[in-house]
Design a protein around this motif. Structure first.
Motif, mmCIF file in Angstrom:
data_model
loop_
_atom_site.group_PDB
_atom_site.id
_atom_site.type_symbol
_atom_site.label_atom_id
_atom_site.label_comp_id
_atom_site.label_asym_id
_atom_site.label_seq_id
_atom_site.Cartn_x
_atom_site.Cartn_y
_atom_site.Cartn_z
ATOM 1 N N HIS A 39 0.775 -1.314 0.215
ATOM 2 C CA HIS A 39 -0.114 -0.040 -0.020
ATOM 3 C C HIS A 39 0.583 1.160 -0.072
ATOM 4 O O HIS A 39 0.230 2.354 0.109
ATOM 5 C CB HIS A 39 -1.020 -0.075 1.191
ATOM 6 N N ASP A 139 -2.936 8.505 5.982
ATOM 7 C CA ASP A 139 -2.203 7.625 4.905
ATOM 8 C C ASP A 139 -2.452 6.117 6.014
ATOM 9 O O ASP A 139 -1.664 5.478 5.793
ATOM 10 C CB ASP A 139 -1.289 7.689 4.465
ATOM 11 N N LYS A 142 -8.497 3.643 7.073
ATOM 12 C CA LYS A 142 -9.376 4.878 6.664
ATOM 13 C C LYS A 142 -10.542 5.055 7.539
ATOM 14 O O LYS A 142 -10.936 6.287 7.522
ATOM 15 C CB LYS A 142 -9.866 4.596 5.323
ATOM 16 N N ASP A 165 -5.082 10.460 1.998
ATOM 17 C CA ASP A 165 -4.931 9.641 0.825
ATOM 18 C C ASP A 165 -5.884 8.717 0.870
ATOM 19 O O ASP A 165 -6.699 8.154 1.629
ATOM 20 C CB ASP A 165 -3.597 8.770 1.145
ATOM 21 N N ASN A 166 -6.290 8.012 -0.356
ATOM 22 C CA ASN A 166 -7.234 6.907 -0.599
ATOM 23 C C ASN A 166 -8.677 7.090 -0.500
ATOM 24 O O ASN A 166 -9.276 6.230 0.101
ATOM 25 C CB ASN A 166 -6.737 5.713 0.106
ATOM 26 N N ARG A 169 -11.283 5.224 -4.139
ATOM 27 C CA ARG A 169 -11.102 3.528 -3.979
ATOM 28 C C ARG A 169 -12.148 3.022 -5.127
ATOM 29 O O ARG A 169 -13.251 2.300 -4.706
ATOM 30 C CB ARG A 169 -11.738 3.120 -2.773
ATOM 31 N N LYS A 210 -1.288 2.642 -8.737
ATOM 32 C CA LYS A 210 -1.968 2.279 -7.551
ATOM 33 C C LYS A 210 -3.434 2.266 -7.973
ATOM 34 O O LYS A 210 -4.396 2.293 -6.975
ATOM 35 C CB LYS A 210 -1.782 3.129 -6.323
HETATM 36 C C1 DHB Z 1 -4.765 0.846 1.208
HETATM 37 C C2 DHB Z 1 -4.418 1.657 1.931
HETATM 38 C C3 DHB Z 1 -3.544 2.621 1.283
HETATM 39 O O1 DHB Z 1 -3.005 3.726 2.228
HETATM 40 C C4 DHB Z 1 -3.398 2.677 0.109
HETATM 41 O O2 DHB Z 1 -2.500 3.648 -0.436
HETATM 42 C C5 DHB Z 1 -3.914 1.679 -0.827
HETATM 43 C C6 DHB Z 1 -4.748 0.648 -0.294
HETATM 44 C C7 DHB Z 1 -5.848 -0.547 1.691
HETATM 45 O O3 DHB Z 1 -6.083 -0.416 3.289
HETATM 46 O O4 DHB Z 1 -6.441 -1.160 1.055
#
Ligand code: DHB
Ligand code: MG
Length: 228
Positions: A39, A139, A142, A165-166, A169, A210
C-alpha cells in the motif's frame, strides 16, 4: 497503437521523470520480502509529496501511517537540513522494517517513527504542545480518518497543508449505501473537511500504478477558525 493503459503511462512518466532509484527500490523490495501490504504510495505520488514539500518550504512533517517508510523517505528527502518528519506505525514488526529502510536511506537523523495507535500518539503530541506541522499526510486505517482530521487541526497552524490519501477507491466513495468501514471513513472525513471553517480544500482522482483512487488536500487559512 491500442489505447494505452494508465499503468503504462505511469511507467512512462516514472521512466522519464524519476529514473532509477536504488534506495527506494530496495525499500520496496524489503517491504515486500517482509510481507508488508503493498500500500505504499506510487513513485510518482511520492515525487508529488516531495515536490509539494519543497514548494511550501515545509520543515516539519507529520505522517499518520508509516508502513515500510517509503513515503516518509520521499518526503524527508525534500526537507532542509534542519527539517524533520514524525511518522507512526502500530505494528512493531512493520515499524522495524521501516526503521531499517530509513537507516539504509541515510535518513534516520530526520525521521522518527513512533510505535503505537495513531490517535493516541496524536493526542500525546497535542498534549506535549508540539510546535505545529507544515504538512500532515493522513494515510493509515481509513475508518479513523475523521479522528485523524480533527487531531490534525490541533497540530496545525495557519498555512498547514493536510492530505488524506485513498479516498476514491475505485469509485466506491460515492456509494452512499456502502457499509465498508474504509469507504464510510472517507465519506465522513470529506464532510468534516467541508464543514470545517477556515480551510480551503479540493480532491484529486488518480489512476496508474495504484489503480483508481485519489486524495483530498486542504490548506488551513485560519487555524483558530478551523479549530472552533
Ligand atoms: C490501502 C491503503 C492505502 O494507504 C493505500 O494507499 C492503498 C490501499 C488499503 O487499505 O487497502
Ligand atoms: Mg495510502
Amino acid at each position: 497503437m491500442r489505447t494505452p493503459s494508465p499503468d503504462a503511462v505511469d511507467a512512462y512518466l516514472e521512466n522519464v521523470l524519476l529514473g532509477q532509484d536504488e534506495v527506494l527500490e530496495d525499500t520496496l523490495a524489503r517491504s515486500q520480502q517482509m510481507g508488508l501490504v503493498p500500500h505504499a504510495v506510487s513513485p510518482l505520488q511520492g515525487a508529488f509529496l516531495h515536490t509539494l514539500i519543497k514548494a511550501i518550504d515545509a520543515k516539519r512533517i507529520l505522517e499518520i501511517g508509516c508502513l515500510g517508510g517509503y513515503s516518509a523517505i520521499w518526503m524527508a528527502r525534500a526537507l532542509p537540513e534542519d527539517g524533520n518528519l514524525i511518522s507512526m506505525e502500530i505494528i512493531p514488526s512493520v515499524r522495524a522494517v521501516a526503521l531499517q529502510n530509513i537507516k539504509d536511506a541515510g535518513l534516520d537523523h530526520k525521521i522518527k517513527v513512533i510505535l503505537g495507535e495513531a490517535k493516541k500518539i496524536m493526542d500525546s503530541l497535542i498534549e506535549e504542545n508540539q510546535s505545529p506541522f507544515d504538512l500532515i499526510f493522513i494515510d493509515a486505517d481509513k475508518v479513523n480518518n475523521s479522528a485523524y482530521w480533527s487531531r490534525a487541526l490541533q497540530l496545525s497552524k495557519t498555512g498547514t497543508v493536510i492530505i488524506v490519501d485513498n479516498i476514491v477507491r475505485d469509485g466506491k466513495l460515492i456509494d452512499e449505501n456502502s457499509i465498508e468501514h474504509s469507504v464510510v471513513g472517507s465519506q465522513r472525513v470529506l464532510k468534516d473537511i467541508q464543514i470545517t471553517p477556515g480551510v480551503t480544500a479540493t480532491a484529486m482522482q488518480t489512476v496508474g500504478a495504484k489503480g483508481w483512487d485519489g486524495f483530498a488536500m486542504a490548506v488551513i487559512d485560519d487555524v483558530e477558525l478551523a479549530r472552533s
